[in-house]
Enzyme design. Structure first.
Site, short mmCIF file in Angstrom:
data_model
loop_
_atom_site.label_atom_id
_atom_site.label_comp_id
_atom_site.label_asym_id
_atom_site.label_seq_id
_atom_site.Cartn_x
_atom_site.Cartn_y
_atom_site.Cartn_z
N ARG A 1 -8.66 -11.06 5.49
CA ARG A 1 -8.66 -10.40 6.81
C ARG A 1 -8.41 -11.38 7.95
NH1 ARG A 1 -12.16 -8.15 3.32
NH2 ARG A 1 -12.12 -5.88 3.14
N HIS B 147 -4.51 -8.67 4.08
CA HIS B 147 -3.50 -9.00 3.06
C HIS B 147 -2.07 -8.96 3.58
CE1 HIS B 147 -6.65 -9.30 0.22
NE2 HIS B 147 -6.68 -8.05 -0.21
N HIS C 3 -4.93 -11.24 -6.95
CA HIS C 3 -5.96 -10.20 -6.76
C HIS C 3 -6.21 -9.42 -8.05
CE1 HIS C 3 -8.32 -7.22 -4.60
NE2 HIS C 3 -8.14 -7.90 -3.48
N ASP D 152 -18.35 -8.33 -1.62
CA ASP D 152 -17.00 -8.48 -1.09
C ASP D 152 -17.07 -9.58 -0.05
OD1 ASP D 152 -14.36 -8.28 -0.45
OD2 ASP D 152 -14.46 -6.25 0.38
N GLU E 290 -10.92 -14.22 -6.29
CA GLU E 290 -9.73 -14.54 -5.50
C GLU E 290 -9.89 -15.91 -4.84
OE1 GLU E 290 -9.07 -11.21 -2.72
OE2 GLU E 290 -10.61 -10.20 -3.90
#
Length: 347
Positions: free
Chosen positions: A79, A104, A174, A246, A312
């Site tokens: 982000r 992304h 990802h 996350d 990631e």
């Protein structure tokens, strides 16, 4: 190494699929759509081969999928707050595609493009030119994602980029992993270790506050292996904001260009182990909190939330707004060059 190639026609254009099979029969399938990982078939503790990478039955379904399954997002993975980017004193407004933020690289980011491709020895190279102004990023960027599959079941991804004008580049893969098999259900019983004693707290839209906070004494602590599900329901802001994990962790003892172990994931029944190493400074762990409703897999069902975990390796999210984060700026004459290794074994 045996490499075979197949062309699949789709409404988005021809998609090229490559299958890399090593001496033991373990294999990887890669796609030119998003330079993505479609499947990774590796043995369990009894020698049974099974695909451990979540994916879809239809190769075309990877286009604009919500989960960004298996693909290489860009030009900036993760982000950027408000989609606001300043490079060399000039402001750019990026697309807002994740709450109030850019995610992304935007809706037509690298993950939603069909890349060019070639075979180079035992390596499959995906490459494309991202023109100046694509998704309103400055500079024409030449980017490559080169995958190599070894006889020891290690998948190496080398990401490189150059530019003709100052810009930002942050690339990752990802893929979602389920080491019991891609259709086995929840991964919350998988054990995770992270070589990270700090993480990045965020606001409610998952933008880092700028703090690198210690994980000790919080549900974010994976410095000792624990199951993904042990603390995921704890009363903790980071978990509430994302409906699970996350977040981005800061890899300990990061040195630019040096390979470091970032994460080790283990499955309780198959005995499969995935060790992830990288040259990058951080690792985003995403427990597939919003997988439900994705395209159907080869078994004909859409995955449920928490059916896979993404590991990631990347630069830190929103680094353009945080001067103490490692810079993701790229200038003419420089080469962006980062490596991620996925090493599979059993115990």
């Amino acid at each position: 190494m045996k490499i075979t190639k197949k062309i699949v026609e789709s409404q988005h254009g021809d998609i090229t699929l490559y299958t890399l099979t090593n001496v033991s029969g373990a294999s990887v399938v890669l796609s030119s759509l998003g330079a993505g990982i479609v499947s990774v078939s590796v043995p369990d503790k009894d020698g049974k081969l099974e695909n451990v990478a979540l994916g879809y039955a239809n190769p075309a379904d990877y286009m604009a999928d919500g989960p960004c399954a298996g693909k290489v997002p860009g030009r900036y993975a993760n982000r950027i707050a408000g989609g606001k980017l300043r490079v060399d004193g000039k402001d750019y407004q990026l697309a807002i595609n994740n709450g109030p933020n850019a995610l992304h690289g935007g809706p037509t980011g690298f993950q939603n493009r069909i890349w060019n491709s070639r075979i180079a020895g035992d390596t499959v190279v995906f490459y494309r030119t991202s023109p100046d102004g694509e998704e309103n990023f400055p500079g024409t960027v030449e980017v490559e994602a080169a995958y190599t599959w070894s006889d020891s079941n290690t998948l190496t991804l080398e990401l490189t980029a150059t530019t003709d004008a100052a810009t930002v580049v942050n690339l990752t893969n990802h893929c979602y992993w389920n080491l019991e098999g891609e259709n086995a259900g929840s991964v919350l019983d998988h054990t995770l270790y992270l070589a990270a004693s700090r993480y990045l707290p965020t606001d409610s839209t998952l933008i880092p506050t700028g703090e690198m906070a210690p994980v000790e004494g919080t549900p974010m602590d994976f410095t000792e292996p624990k199951t993904l599900g042990r603390d995921i329901k704890e009363d903790f802001k980071a978990l509430e904001y994302g409906k699970g994990y996350d977040n981005c962790w800061v890899i300990d003892s990061y040195t630019r260009g040096a390979m470091k172990t970032a994460a080790v994931l283990e499955a309780p029944h198959s005995g499969r182990v995935l060790e992830v190493a990288t040259t990058q400074p951080a690792v985003q762990i995403y427990t597939g909190n919003w997988l439900a409703g994705c395209p159907k897999n080869v078994e004909g069902r859409s995955y449920d939330d928490y059916d896979g975990v993404a590991i990631e390796c990347q630069g830190m999210p929103d680094s353009p707004h945080h001067s103490d984060f490692p810079s993701m700026q790229l200038y003419p004459g420089e080469v962006y060059n980062e490596i991620i290794e996925f090493k599979f074994s059993t115990k």
